[in-house]
Design a protein around this motif. Structure first.
Motif, PDB file in Angstrom:
ATOM      1  N   SER A 227       0.836  -1.203   0.000  1.00 42.69           N
ATOM      2  CA  SER A 227       0.000   0.000   0.000  1.00 42.69           C
ATOM      3  C   SER A 227       0.870   1.251   0.000  1.00 42.69           C
ATOM      4  O   SER A 227       1.977   1.254   0.536  1.00 42.69           O
ATOM      5  N   VAL A 228       0.335   2.313  -0.608  1.00 39.63           N
ATOM      6  CA  VAL A 228       1.022   3.603  -0.676  1.00 39.63           C
ATOM      7  C   VAL A 228       0.019   4.710  -0.371  1.00 39.63           C
ATOM      8  O   VAL A 228      -1.141   4.631  -0.766  1.00 39.63           O
ATOM      9  N   THR A 233       1.244  17.373   1.385  1.00 34.69           N
ATOM     10  CA  THR A 233       2.513  18.095   1.262  1.00 34.69           C
ATOM     11  C   THR A 233       3.520  17.360   0.395  1.00 34.69           C
ATOM     12  O   THR A 233       4.646  17.809   0.230  1.00 34.69           O
ATOM     13  N   GLY A 234       3.128  16.189  -0.177  1.00 33.75           N
ATOM     14  CA  GLY A 234       3.999  15.494  -1.120  1.00 33.75           C
ATOM     15  C   GLY A 234       4.854  14.399  -0.534  1.00 33.75           C
ATOM     16  O   GLY A 234       5.723  13.853  -1.225  1.00 33.75           O
ATOM     17  N   ASP A 235       4.616  14.018   0.729  1.00 37.25           N
ATOM     18  CA  ASP A 235       5.373  12.920   1.340  1.00 37.25           C
ATOM     19  C   ASP A 235       4.754  11.576   0.954  1.00 37.25           C
ATOM     20  O   ASP A 235       3.536  11.457   0.795  1.00 37.25           O
ATOM     21  N   ILE A 236       5.604  10.541   0.850  1.00 37.96           N
ATOM     22  CA  ILE A 236       5.164   9.200   0.493  1.00 37.96           C
ATOM     23  C   ILE A 236       5.290   8.289   1.705  1.00 37.96           C
ATOM     24  O   ILE A 236       6.347   8.235   2.352  1.00 37.96           O
ATOM     25  N   TYR A 237       4.205   7.573   2.002  1.00 36.16           N
ATOM     26  CA  TYR A 237       4.213   6.555   3.052  1.00 36.16           C
ATOM     27  C   TYR A 237       3.877   5.223   2.397  1.00 36.16           C
ATOM     28  O   TYR A 237       2.960   5.137   1.584  1.00 36.16           O
ATOM     29  N   LEU A 247       8.518  -1.745  -1.930  1.00 37.60           N
ATOM     30  CA  LEU A 247       8.456  -0.689  -0.903  1.00 37.60           C
ATOM     31  C   LEU A 247       9.695   0.207  -0.939  1.00 37.60           C
ATOM     32  O   LEU A 247       9.811   1.129  -0.130  1.00 37.60           O
ATOM     33  N   ALA A 248      10.620  -0.080  -1.838  1.00 36.11           N
ATOM     34  CA  ALA A 248      11.894   0.658  -1.902  1.00 36.11           C
ATOM     35  C   ALA A 248      12.678   0.496  -0.604  1.00 36.11           C
ATOM     36  O   ALA A 248      13.341   1.420  -0.138  1.00 36.11           O
ATOM     37  N   LEU A 249      12.590  -0.707  -0.010  1.00 34.47           N
ATOM     38  CA  LEU A 249      13.379  -1.079   1.156  1.00 34.47           C
ATOM     39  C   LEU A 249      14.245  -2.278   0.787  1.00 34.47           C
ATOM     40  O   LEU A 249      13.907  -3.035  -0.126  1.00 34.47           O
ATOM     41  N   PRO A 250      15.389  -2.477   1.481  1.00 34.63           N
ATOM     42  CA  PRO A 250      16.303  -3.565   1.108  1.00 34.63           C
ATOM     43  C   PRO A 250      15.618  -4.923   1.120  1.00 34.63           C
ATOM     44  O   PRO A 250      14.963  -5.295   2.099  1.00 34.63           O
ATOM     45  N   ALA A 297       6.001   3.494   6.399  1.00 36.05           N
ATOM     46  CA  ALA A 297       7.363   4.020   6.446  1.00 36.05           C
ATOM     47  C   ALA A 297       7.443   5.218   5.519  1.00 36.05           C
ATOM     48  O   ALA A 297       6.899   5.195   4.407  1.00 36.05           O
ATOM     49  N   LEU A 298       8.102   6.265   5.959  1.00 35.21           N
ATOM     50  CA  LEU A 298       8.283   7.461   5.145  1.00 35.21           C
ATOM     51  C   LEU A 298       9.365   7.203   4.104  1.00 35.21           C
ATOM     52  O   LEU A 298      10.466   6.755   4.434  1.00 35.21           O
ATOM     53  N   LEU A 299       9.053   7.463   2.853  1.00 36.55           N
ATOM     54  CA  LEU A 299       9.989   7.224   1.756  1.00 36.55           C
ATOM     55  C   LEU A 299      10.370   8.551   1.110  1.00 36.55           C
ATOM     56  O   LEU A 299       9.503   9.338   0.725  1.00 36.55           O
TER      57      LEU A 299
END
Length: 381
Positions: A227-228, A233-237, A247-250, A297-299
């Motif tokens: 989920s996204v 304000t343009g922040d991505i969670y 998720l753009a996490l390792p 998580a804030l991306l």
């Protein structure tokens, strides 16, 4: 009034059923190509992509189907494609405000009789938030915002009036709802952390996402099992399953290819134990991999770019920035990331095609294994 700039639809990724996606000469397209299918052009204002076919809606109300099923029909306001049903909303045949919701068998090509129909009340017409070029999709949320349609029975599902729904997205096993106040609710299956409540438990009813409470969200998107949400304000969670780096996490599956990233995050290993992000590891220690991220998580995008739109495929993610750039990441086997290859990435990567062509991305819609983009020529400086 600003002059409308010329625009076009582009596609890339899986097209193994012959769905309109670029030139359509191969089973997959690795880089954005203008759509060249008959009757699919700049007049298209909405795209809804399922796995084996895609539905295109024109500003004149014509639905065009491409892929495992074909055909066209007119008189429609909205369309939503799934493998189970093709759901359309058309103007009511009688007097007064109202519309007819129809569910069709996808292979019917909108001919014959629909499987199911229901009259729905339309809310007051409002100016489209996306401007004249594209149309915001309402379905699967119904225009009255008091119910939604599901690809599994029961097809018609009412919502509690106090939810004041503004947008609703369905994943493979879960649902996300954005209300009028910018708050996010989730429910359904949670075994991959896709609900964002910090556990892997399912939720039978919409539950407020407490981690985002008080932050006004502007967008939500549901992937297969992730989920996204994008804030005003343009922040991505982002949260849920990270098996392919969506998720753009390792992620362990990409580590051998050198495509992992480091950053601060806390998630879960496959066994449910806690995994700390790379920033918490000792120097020289192995990179901790995150399989499941059960809460938002804030991306951060490269260059500190602000996001305005997001869409998710089965295991990939696409985001449009305020300046009209497109970033994609996750599973890339069929070229659905648009980076000229079939590489998967667990970090946001800009799609350079639109930069090179001096195009500003205005909208993105992900199918399970492909991606559609609407872009216009950049303003002359």
């Amino acid at each position: 009034m600003a002059e409308e700039r010329p625009g076009a639809w582009f596609g890339f990724g899986f097209c193994g059923f012959g769905q309109a996606l670029g030139s359509g000469r191969t089973r997959q397209v690795h880089s954005p190509e203008p759509l060249r299918a008959p009757k699919v052009d700049a007049d298209t204002c909405l795209v809804s992509a399922s796995w084996s076919y895609t539905a295109f809606l024109s500003r004149a109300g014509q639905v065009q189907l491409s892929g495992s099923t074909g055909g066209a029909a007119s008189g429609y306001r909205d369309v939503w494609a799934s493998e189970t049903f093709l759901v359309v909303l058309r103007d009511g045949q009688g007097p007064g405000l109202g519309a007819e919701l129809q569910a069709w068998e996808p292979g019917s090509a909108l001919r014959g009789e629909p499987l199911w129909t229901q009259t729905v009340v339309l809310e007051a017409e409002r100016e489209d938030e996306q401007g004249p070029e594209t149309q915001s999709q309402t379905l699967p949320l119904l225009p009255c915002a008091r119910a939604y349609v599901s690809p599994r029975p029961p097809l018609y599902r009412p919502l509690a009036p106090e939810l004041r729904a503004r947008r609703l997205e369905l994943g493979a096993e879960h649902a996300l709802l954005l209300d009028q106040g910018g708050q996010v609710y989730s429910w359904g299956g949670g075994r991959h952390g896709q609900l964002g409540h910090g556990t892997l438990e399912a939720e039978l009813e919409p539950r407020l996402l407490e981690a985002l409470q008080g932050l006004r969200m502007a967008e939500v998107a549901a992937g297969g099992w992730h989920s996204v949400s994008v804030s005003e304000t343009g922040d991505i969670y982002i949260w849920g399953w990270n098996e392919s780096g969506q998720l753009a996490l390792p992620t362990r599956s990409l580590a051998e290819d050198g495509k992992t990233v480091t950053g601060e995050a806390t998630g879960l290993n496959e066994d449910g134990s806690e995994a700390k992000g790379a920033a918490a590891a000792e120097p020289g220690a192995p990179t901790p991999f995150i399989a499941v991220q059960p809460f938002p998580a804030l991306l951060d995008l490269p260059l500190g770019s602000d996001a305005i739109k997001a869409s998710c495929g089965s295991r990939h993610t696409a985001v449009v920035t305020r300046t009209g750039e497109l970033y994609t990441w996750g599973w890339g086997k069929y070229g659905q990331l648009g980076h000229k290859d079939s590489t998967s990435w667990d970090r946001p990567c800009r799609v350079e095609y639109f930069v090179d062509k001096q195009l500003q991305v205005k909208a993105v819609t992900c199918g399970p294994w492909n991606t559609y983009v609407y872009a216009v020529e950049k303003e002359k400086s």
